[in-house]
Design a protein around this motif. Structure first.
Motif, short mmCIF file in Angstrom:
data_model
loop_
_atom_site.label_atom_id
_atom_site.label_comp_id
_atom_site.label_asym_id
_atom_site.label_seq_id
_atom_site.Cartn_x
_atom_site.Cartn_y
_atom_site.Cartn_z
N ASP A 408 31.75 30.57 16.84
CA ASP A 408 32.18 31.97 16.77
C ASP A 408 33.49 32.22 17.51
OD1 ASP A 408 31.40 31.69 19.37
OD2 ASP A 408 29.84 33.23 19.33
N GLN A 409 34.25 31.15 17.73
CA GLN A 409 35.56 31.25 18.39
C GLN A 409 35.47 31.70 19.85
OE1 GLN A 409 38.29 30.11 16.83
NE2 GLN A 409 37.05 29.69 15.00
N THR A 410 34.38 31.39 20.51
CA THR A 410 34.24 31.73 21.93
C THR A 410 33.92 30.47 22.74
OG1 THR A 410 31.85 32.16 21.90
CG2 THR A 410 33.33 34.00 21.34
N LYS A 411 34.37 30.46 23.97
CA LYS A 411 34.03 29.35 24.87
C LYS A 411 32.54 29.36 25.19
CE LYS A 411 37.38 30.51 27.71
NZ LYS A 411 38.27 30.56 28.89
N GLU A 412 31.94 30.56 25.18
CA GLU A 412 30.51 30.66 25.49
C GLU A 412 29.66 29.88 24.49
OE1 GLU A 412 32.55 33.52 27.88
OE2 GLU A 412 32.64 33.17 25.71
N ARG A 413 30.03 29.91 23.22
CA ARG A 413 29.26 29.15 22.22
C ARG A 413 29.35 27.65 22.50
NH1 ARG A 413 25.89 27.29 19.54
NH2 ARG A 413 24.77 28.71 20.89
#
Length: 500
Positions: A408-413
């Protein structure tokens, strides 16, 4: 009999002279002529690898609890009540310094024949840096520049000063780069054989074996560089880009065949440590997967759950709260650790999983580093490697990447999936948590003696009692920043806020 006594009778004055003369040569006389005066290099190397696996791969809870994976469900102790002392984990401290002392001895003993022992020296130097990284990530400031320098030539330093973590990290990275550059120029011809209990395999050539060690060296550089990306961004960027843009010179671990795993024979006494504790020790029902871990795996429909966990007695996956005051009414009502991880006598201790390379590259791409791969492609490559390592089918991998595991284009994923993938490499996962705050659902022991004084898992390991006995001034200066043994000053690279 009287004649015999007369024959062996010796004047006291002469006996004194004999004893005096023997004392001068006592060491020579008392030396076994058939014994080696030091361990052969390959034996030292194998012993250090074995000791590392058994010392740091045997913690079922401990780091597994800190990282949010595993909880105790009976015999509640330190992990459930979080009652740290200066005796807690002291043997890990000792193991790090013991291993590096042994490796230093290997390097000293082979210095005059360095060219003929080029490969074994490469392995020893790489592993020294791995041990130093373990030490500083566990205890932050530690004896480093003055450590293991007790010889007369080195100044007889018996009470080593403590170096700051922010000085140790650049030194480790610099030494690993030096080793990487030397390996890029060529390997030696010396066989490692049984000294290499990690990569040695009769089905591969010596060159292939050394390439795997070369990959481990550069991958370790990636790990440490990413760890400090929030506090030393230029060093992190320079290191990661240098490796990622020069793969011929600095190859990295990219397949599960490259995984740095210590695999055990599976026969007594060399059982895999979790198997030895759970199955051989008949304590498999000591542990459950935590509620936050199982809840996350269920929420994301992560197919790795079948390898990681066992179903409870009602056929459902169910975790247990960390630090509950007592265990469940039925021990089988919660999910125990999966057979793949707990029930393999010839299992393995992971030191670096190749999927980690691609999680790092994915995060690096998100940070704008030039790594030659997009964040999405690197993330999907990492997921597929982790899934394959857990025996997940391609069909289930595809479903996961189209579902909750979709990038999802996040570092968290990236961090959430990396957290799952690092299971059993619990120390590294604990570091991931301290750096990123993932899993964000993690919480301290419900039964902590500190109550609400701390809202987080431990930030560090306690300095051992022996340091307070033998290196008092230096350790007390370092420990002045520590609170309640495992909190106080955060790691240099831990920039989370709102934690105490």
């Amino acid at each position: 009999m009287n004649n015999l006594i007369k024959k062996i009778s010796i004047p006291v004055s002469l006996m004194a002279l004999i004893i005096s003369g023997c004392t001068k040569d006592f060491e020579k006389i008392n030396t076994n002529p058939d014994a080696l005066d030091h361990g052969p290099p390959l034996n030292i190397l194998a012993n250090v690898f074995r000791n590392t696996g058994q010392s740091f791969g045997g913690d079922v809870d401990g780091y597994g609890t800190f990282a949010g994976y595993i909880v105790k469900i009976q015999y509640m102790d330190y992990m459930s009540g979080l009652v740290p002392t200066n005796n807690t984990f002291g043997n890990r401290w000792y193991a790090c310094y013991y291993n590096n002392t042994q490796l230093k001895d290997l390097l000293v003993k082979t210095e005059s024949t360095a060219e003929g022992n080029k490969n074994v020296r490469f392995l020893a130097r790489i592993w020294q840096n791995y041990m130093w990284s373990y030490l500083t990530d566990g205890w932050r400031d530690v004896p480093f520049t003055e450590a293991i320098k007790g010889t007369e030539a080195e100044g007889n330093i018996l009470m080593a000063k403590y170096d700051k973590q922010e000085d140790i990290y650049p030194a480790i990275l610099a030494d690993l780069k030096k080793i990487a550059d030397e390996m890029a120029e060529g390997f030696g011809t010396d066989e490692i054989g049984t000294g290499d209990v990690i990569y040695q395999d009769n089905s591969i050539t010596l060159n292939e074996e050394m390439i795997r060690w070369q990959k481990f060296c550069n991958s370790l550089r990636l790990r440490l560089a990413m760890r400090i990306s929030g506090v030393a961004p230029e060093l992190a960027r320079k290191t990661i880009e240098e490796i990622a843009t020069q793969k011929d010179k600095y190859p990295v671990m990219e397949t599960n065949e490259d995984n740095c795993y210590l695999r055990y024979p599976g026969a007594p006494p060399y059982y895999e440590p979790w198997y030895d504790s759970g199955i051989v020790g008949n304590r498999i029902n000591n542990w459950s997967l935590s509620d936050i871990f199982i809840d996350h795996l269920l929420k994301t429909e992560d197919p790795r759950i079948a390898s990681i966990a066992q179903k409870a007695n009602d056929g459902e996956y169910r975790g247990y709260p960390n630090g509950a005051k007592s265990g469940p009414s039925s021990l089988t009502s919660v999910s125990w650790i999966g057979d793949m991880y707990m029930n393999k006598a010839a299992g393995s201790t992971p030191f670096y999983k190749s999927c980690e390379t691609y999680y790092i590259l994915a995060e690096a791409a998100m940070l704008g580093y030039n790594v030659g791969i997009s964040a999405e492609d690197a993330y999907e490559k990492a997921v597929k490697l982790s899934m394959d390592d857990n025996g997940v089918s391609e069909k289930d991998v595809a479903a996961y990447l189209e579902g909750a595991g979709k990038f999802d284009q996040t570092k968290e994923r990236i961090w959430w999936d990396m957290w799952v993938a690092l299971f059993k490499e619990n120390f590294e996962s604990w570091s991931l948590y301290r750096r990123t705050g993932i899993p964000s659902t993690n919480y301290p022991s419900l039964n902590s003696i500190y109550g609400k004084e701390h809202n987080d898992q431990p930030w560090r390991l306690p300095y051992p009692n022996n340091e307070f006995l033998n290196n008092k001034a230096n350790v007390e200066a370092a420990a002045s920043k520590v609170k309640d043994f495992v909190w106080g000053e955060q790691m240099w690279w831990d920039k989370r806020t709102g934690k105490f």
